[in-house]
Motif scaffolding. Structure first.
Motif, PDB file in Angstrom:
ATOM      1  N   GLY A 123       0.801  -1.220   0.000  1.00  0.00           N
ATOM      2  CA  GLY A 123       0.000   0.000   0.000  1.00  0.00           C
ATOM      3  C   GLY A 123       0.828   1.262   0.000  1.00  0.00           C
ATOM      4  O   GLY A 123       0.311   2.355  -0.291  1.00  0.00           O
ATOM      5  N   ARG A 124       2.127   1.131   0.344  1.00  0.00           N
ATOM      6  CA  ARG A 124       2.999   2.311   0.346  1.00  0.00           C
ATOM      7  C   ARG A 124       3.983   2.292  -0.807  1.00  0.00           C
ATOM      8  O   ARG A 124       4.697   3.274  -1.039  1.00  0.00           O
ATOM      9  CB  ARG A 124       3.766   2.381   1.670  1.00  0.00           C
ATOM     10  CG  ARG A 124       2.890   2.781   2.848  1.00  0.00           C
ATOM     11  CD  ARG A 124       3.715   3.004   4.088  1.00  0.00           C
ATOM     12  NE  ARG A 124       4.146   1.730   4.674  1.00  0.00           N
ATOM     13  CZ  ARG A 124       5.010   1.625   5.680  1.00  0.00           C
ATOM     14  NH1 ARG A 124       5.555   2.726   6.184  1.00  0.00           N
ATOM     15  NH2 ARG A 124       5.330   0.440   6.165  1.00  0.00           N
ATOM     16  N   LEU A 125       4.060   1.165  -1.516  1.00  0.00           N
ATOM     17  CA  LEU A 125       4.934   1.053  -2.679  1.00  0.00           C
ATOM     18  C   LEU A 125       4.093   0.662  -3.887  1.00  0.00           C
ATOM     19  O   LEU A 125       3.024   0.063  -3.754  1.00  0.00           O
ATOM     20  CB  LEU A 125       6.021  -0.005  -2.441  1.00  0.00           C
ATOM     21  CG  LEU A 125       7.003   0.223  -1.292  1.00  0.00           C
ATOM     22  CD1 LEU A 125       7.957  -0.959  -1.185  1.00  0.00           C
ATOM     23  CD2 LEU A 125       7.792   1.515  -1.497  1.00  0.00           C
ATOM     24  N   THR A 126       4.586   0.999  -5.053  1.00  0.00           N
ATOM     25  CA  THR A 126       3.913   0.569  -6.278  1.00  0.00           C
ATOM     26  C   THR A 126       4.111  -0.933  -6.444  1.00  0.00           C
ATOM     27  O   THR A 126       5.036  -1.513  -5.861  1.00  0.00           O
ATOM     28  CB  THR A 126       4.503   1.302  -7.490  1.00  0.00           C
ATOM     29  OG1 THR A 126       5.878   0.902  -7.642  1.00  0.00           O
ATOM     30  CG2 THR A 126       4.422   2.819  -7.308  1.00  0.00           C
ATOM     31  N   PRO A 127       3.270  -1.587  -7.224  1.00  0.00           N
ATOM     32  CA  PRO A 127       3.443  -3.041  -7.423  1.00  0.00           C
ATOM     33  C   PRO A 127       4.834  -3.417  -7.920  1.00  0.00           C
ATOM     34  O   PRO A 127       5.393  -4.442  -7.504  1.00  0.00           O
ATOM     35  CB  PRO A 127       2.350  -3.376  -8.458  1.00  0.00           C
ATOM     36  CG  PRO A 127       1.291  -2.341  -8.212  1.00  0.00           C
ATOM     37  CD  PRO A 127       2.038  -1.096  -7.857  1.00  0.00           C
ATOM     38  N   ASP A 128       5.405  -2.604  -8.818  1.00  0.00           N
ATOM     39  CA  ASP A 128       6.747  -2.917  -9.334  1.00  0.00           C
ATOM     40  C   ASP A 128       7.803  -2.788  -8.242  1.00  0.00           C
ATOM     41  O   ASP A 128       8.717  -3.627  -8.138  1.00  0.00           O
ATOM     42  CB  ASP A 128       7.098  -1.982 -10.493  1.00  0.00           C
ATOM     43  CG  ASP A 128       6.259  -2.273 -11.731  1.00  0.00           C
ATOM     44  OD1 ASP A 128       5.719  -3.407 -11.814  1.00  0.00           O
ATOM     45  OD2 ASP A 128       6.133  -1.373 -12.581  1.00  0.00           O
ATOM     46  N   GLN A 129       7.689  -1.710  -7.448  1.00  0.00           N
ATOM     47  CA  GLN A 129       8.642  -1.541  -6.350  1.00  0.00           C
ATOM     48  C   GLN A 129       8.510  -2.674  -5.326  1.00  0.00           C
ATOM     49  O   GLN A 129       9.508  -3.179  -4.812  1.00  0.00           O
ATOM     50  CB  GLN A 129       8.414  -0.190  -5.672  1.00  0.00           C
ATOM     51  CG  GLN A 129       8.788   1.014  -6.516  1.00  0.00           C
ATOM     52  CD  GLN A 129       8.409   2.319  -5.850  1.00  0.00           C
ATOM     53  OE1 GLN A 129       7.389   2.401  -5.149  1.00  0.00           O
ATOM     54  NE2 GLN A 129       9.215   3.363  -6.064  1.00  0.00           N
ATOM     55  N   LEU A 130       7.284  -3.055  -5.056  1.00  0.00           N
ATOM     56  CA  LEU A 130       7.036  -4.131  -4.098  1.00  0.00           C
ATOM     57  C   LEU A 130       7.626  -5.447  -4.603  1.00  0.00           C
ATOM     58  O   LEU A 130       8.289  -6.166  -3.850  1.00  0.00           O
ATOM     59  CB  LEU A 130       5.535  -4.272  -3.864  1.00  0.00           C
ATOM     60  CG  LEU A 130       5.087  -5.054  -2.622  1.00  0.00           C
ATOM     61  CD1 LEU A 130       5.587  -4.377  -1.360  1.00  0.00           C
ATOM     62  CD2 LEU A 130       3.567  -5.165  -2.594  1.00  0.00           C
ATOM     63  N   ALA A 131       7.406  -5.735  -5.878  1.00  0.00           N
ATOM     64  CA  ALA A 131       7.940  -6.973  -6.452  1.00  0.00           C
ATOM     65  C   ALA A 131       9.463  -6.967  -6.428  1.00  0.00           C
ATOM     66  O   ALA A 131      10.103  -8.003  -6.176  1.00  0.00           O
ATOM     67  CB  ALA A 131       7.424  -7.137  -7.881  1.00  0.00           C
ATOM     68  N   GLU A 132      10.050  -5.789  -6.661  1.00  0.00           N
ATOM     69  CA  GLU A 132      11.515  -5.690  -6.635  1.00  0.00           C
ATOM     70  C   GLU A 132      12.066  -5.935  -5.237  1.00  0.00           C
ATOM     71  O   GLU A 132      13.060  -6.653  -5.068  1.00  0.00           O
ATOM     72  CB  GLU A 132      11.923  -4.299  -7.129  1.00  0.00           C
ATOM     73  CG  GLU A 132      13.434  -4.104  -7.225  1.00  0.00           C
ATOM     74  CD  GLU A 132      13.802  -2.714  -7.718  1.00  0.00           C
ATOM     75  OE1 GLU A 132      14.996  -2.352  -7.606  1.00  0.00           O
ATOM     76  OE2 GLU A 132      12.911  -1.993  -8.206  1.00  0.00           O
ATOM     77  N   ARG A 133      11.404  -5.369  -4.222  1.00  0.00           N
ATOM     78  CA  ARG A 133      11.841  -5.577  -2.843  1.00  0.00           C
ATOM     79  C   ARG A 133      11.671  -7.035  -2.426  1.00  0.00           C
ATOM     80  O   ARG A 133      12.526  -7.596  -1.733  1.00  0.00           O
ATOM     81  CB  ARG A 133      11.042  -4.677  -1.896  1.00  0.00           C
ATOM     82  CG  ARG A 133      11.350  -3.178  -2.030  1.00  0.00           C
ATOM     83  CD  ARG A 133      12.701  -2.843  -1.405  1.00  0.00           C
ATOM     84  NE  ARG A 133      12.715  -3.138   0.020  1.00  0.00           N
ATOM     85  CZ  ARG A 133      12.353  -2.267   0.959  1.00  0.00           C
ATOM     86  NH1 ARG A 133      11.935  -1.057   0.614  1.00  0.00           N
ATOM     87  NH2 ARG A 133      12.429  -2.594   2.239  1.00  0.00           N
ATOM     88  N   ILE A 134      10.578  -7.646  -2.848  1.00  0.00           N
ATOM     89  CA  ILE A 134      10.331  -9.057  -2.503  1.00  0.00           C
ATOM     90  C   ILE A 134      11.393  -9.947  -3.118  1.00  0.00           C
ATOM     91  O   ILE A 134      11.934 -10.852  -2.463  1.00  0.00           O
ATOM     92  CB  ILE A 134       8.919  -9.482  -2.958  1.00  0.00           C
ATOM     93  CG1 ILE A 134       7.857  -8.778  -2.114  1.00  0.00           C
ATOM     94  CG2 ILE A 134       8.744 -10.992  -2.854  1.00  0.00           C
ATOM     95  CD1 ILE A 134       6.443  -8.997  -2.611  1.00  0.00           C
ATOM     96  N   ALA A 135      11.736  -9.693  -4.382  1.00  0.00           N
ATOM     97  CA  ALA A 135      12.749 -10.497  -5.059  1.00  0.00           C
ATOM     98  C   ALA A 135      14.124 -10.287  -4.438  1.00  0.00           C
ATOM     99  O   ALA A 135      14.891 -11.241  -4.257  1.00  0.00           O
ATOM    100  CB  ALA A 135      12.777 -10.162  -6.544  1.00  0.00           C
ATOM    101  N   ALA A 136      14.430  -9.039  -4.083  1.00  0.00           N
ATOM    102  CA  ALA A 136      15.739  -8.744  -3.487  1.00  0.00           C
ATOM    103  C   ALA A 136      15.902  -9.433  -2.138  1.00  0.00           C
ATOM    104  O   ALA A 136      16.998  -9.874  -1.780  1.00  0.00           O
ATOM    105  CB  ALA A 136      15.916  -7.239  -3.335  1.00  0.00           C
ATOM    106  N   ALA A 137      14.798  -9.535  -1.370  1.00  0.00           N
ATOM    107  CA  ALA A 137      14.865 -10.187  -0.062  1.00  0.00           C
ATOM    108  C   ALA A 137      14.748 -11.702  -0.151  1.00  0.00           C
ATOM    109  O   ALA A 137      14.956 -12.398   0.852  1.00  0.00           O
ATOM    110  CB  ALA A 137      13.762  -9.640   0.845  1.00  0.00           C
ATOM    111  N   GLY A 138      14.398 -12.213  -1.337  1.00  0.00           N
ATOM    112  CA  GLY A 138      14.306 -13.663  -1.508  1.00  0.00           C
ATOM    113  C   GLY A 138      12.982 -14.273  -1.094  1.00  0.00           C
ATOM    114  O   GLY A 138      12.871 -15.496  -0.975  1.00  0.00           O
ATOM    115  N   TYR A 139      11.960 -13.429  -0.934  1.00  0.00           N
ATOM    116  CA  TYR A 139      10.673 -13.955  -0.484  1.00  0.00           C
ATOM    117  C   TYR A 139       9.817 -14.491  -1.629  1.00  0.00           C
ATOM    118  O   TYR A 139       8.685 -14.939  -1.393  1.00  0.00           O
ATOM    119  CB  TYR A 139       9.893 -12.871   0.263  1.00  0.00           C
ATOM    120  CG  TYR A 139      10.523 -12.490   1.576  1.00  0.00           C
ATOM    121  CD1 TYR A 139      10.814 -13.455   2.539  1.00  0.00           C
ATOM    122  CD2 TYR A 139      10.850 -11.167   1.850  1.00  0.00           C
ATOM    123  CE1 TYR A 139      11.414 -13.108   3.733  1.00  0.00           C
ATOM    124  CE2 TYR A 139      11.448 -10.814   3.047  1.00  0.00           C
ATOM    125  CZ  TYR A 139      11.725 -11.792   3.984  1.00  0.00           C
ATOM    126  OH  TYR A 139      12.319 -11.440   5.167  1.00  0.00           O
TER     127      TYR A 139
END
Length: 347
Positions: A50-66
């Motif tokens: 809700g605080r990040l765009t879907p692309d930013q969220l997907a990038e953070r999820i991938a970077a953290a390995g989730y």
């Protein structure tokens, strides 16, 4: 008389078995925490959705390995736990181990104060209640014990603050030390994390009094919970001990009642305290979350509440795992002490 080889062997086996049980206990606790935290989804989405765009969220999820399979995440988390790496918080980007070392001392200090309050109040009043069984002092103390462990910790804390801080003004409302005391401790380069130790290092009695006055109400609020349990346990065991044959034999020899209690009855009455101490540690840690929040005592409980509000499940996971390990290790130590005090426990 020296202990027999058989007794020593029994104690050794008991210690070994109890120590080995720590491993599956911690493993089950860590696994349970992981499953519960992941049941809500990945921590990035939970904290930042809700605080990040879907692309930013997907990038953070991938970077953290989730975005990897859950079993891969679980294995990496498990290996991290056993190597001391509990991850990095999402809300403030700090290593979880840093959070634990920074705020763990405050919770440990508060728990120590609470245990002291519980022992000082619970043990002597429990002995007194058992001695005056079914008489007026016993009835009063039993009612107080029920109130002590039935009253929610946060309610007891708010009530104590209202009476002793707001109405009477005897104690500070919140915090671990005043601003002036904190400045003096920093000037003395006292930064152990334990306010009582840091206050001693300043050499100023006013700072020591300042620290103790801030700790009084939180320790009392948290300690009353366990004091009520201790009182009931000691009372029950005191009644049983006073009815033993060796107590009757001592009475027949003219031994006074006060000496019977001081010399013969008090030590057996403490055995149940040792036995249930491990369970009470778990209760203290749970109560510490509410107590620290009520009194703004910045320990792990306070931080846990903050991270829960921020939905930072990485930090929550790390704090809960540490508390679980502390409970497991404490139960092991309590079992060993109980075995040393009462040899029957070993068999």
């Amino acid at each position: 008389m020296a202990a027999s080889p058989a007794a020593g062997s029994a104690l050794g086996r008991y210690v070994l078995v109890r120590f080995l049980l720590i491993i599956p206990t911690v493993f089950i606790l860590v696994t349970t925490v992981f499953v519960l935290m992941r049941s809500t989804g990945d921590p990035i989405t939970a904290a930042l959705g809700g605080r990040l765009t879907p692309d930013q969220l997907a990038e953070r999820i991938a970077a953290a390995g989730y975005d990897r399979p859950i079993l891969v995440q679980y294995w990496e988390y498990l290996t991290g736990v056993f190597t001391g790496d509990l991850g990095t918080t999402i809300s403030d980007n700090r290593p979880v181990t840093e959070i634990l070392t920074t705020y763990g001392a405050a919770t440990l200090e508060l728990s120590a104060y609470a245990v002291l309050v519980a022992v000082v109040l619970g043990v002597p009043f429990g002995m007194l209640s058992g001695y005056f069984r079914d008489r007026y002092p016993d009835a009063v103390l039993r009612v107080l014990a029920i109130l002590a462990y039935a009253t929610p910790v946060f309610f007891a804390g708010l009530l104590l603050k209202l009476v002793f801080s707001v109405w009477l003004g005897w104690f500070p409302v919140a915090g671990r030390v005043s601003t002036a005391g904190e400045i003096e401790m920093r000037m003395a380069d006292a930064d152990s994390g334990f306010m009582l130790i840091d206050a001693f290092q300043t050499g100023n009695p006013a700072v020591l009094l300042d620290v103790l006055s801030h700790a009084a109400l939180p320790a009392l609020a948290l300690g009353l919970l366990t004091a009520g349990v201790f009182l009931r346990l000691v009372r029950t065991n005191m009644i049983g001990t006073l009815g033993r044959e060796y107590i009757d034999a001592a009475r027949s020899r003219g031994v006074g009642e006060s000496r019977l209690v001081r010399t013969h009855a008090w030590r057996p009455a403490l055995i149940p305290i040792i036995t249930v101490a491990g369970m009470q540690i778990a209760m203290l840690l749970v109560g510490a979350v509410l107590t620290e929040t009520t009194f703004e005592w910045r320990g792990l409980g306070f931080q846990l509440a903050e991270y829960l509000q921020a939905r930072d499940f990485v930090a929550v996971q790390g704090i809960v795992v540490l508390m679980a390990v502390v409970v497991a290790v404490t139960n092991f130590l309590v079992d060993i002490i109980a075995a040393l005090v009462d040899p029957r426990v070993r068999y």
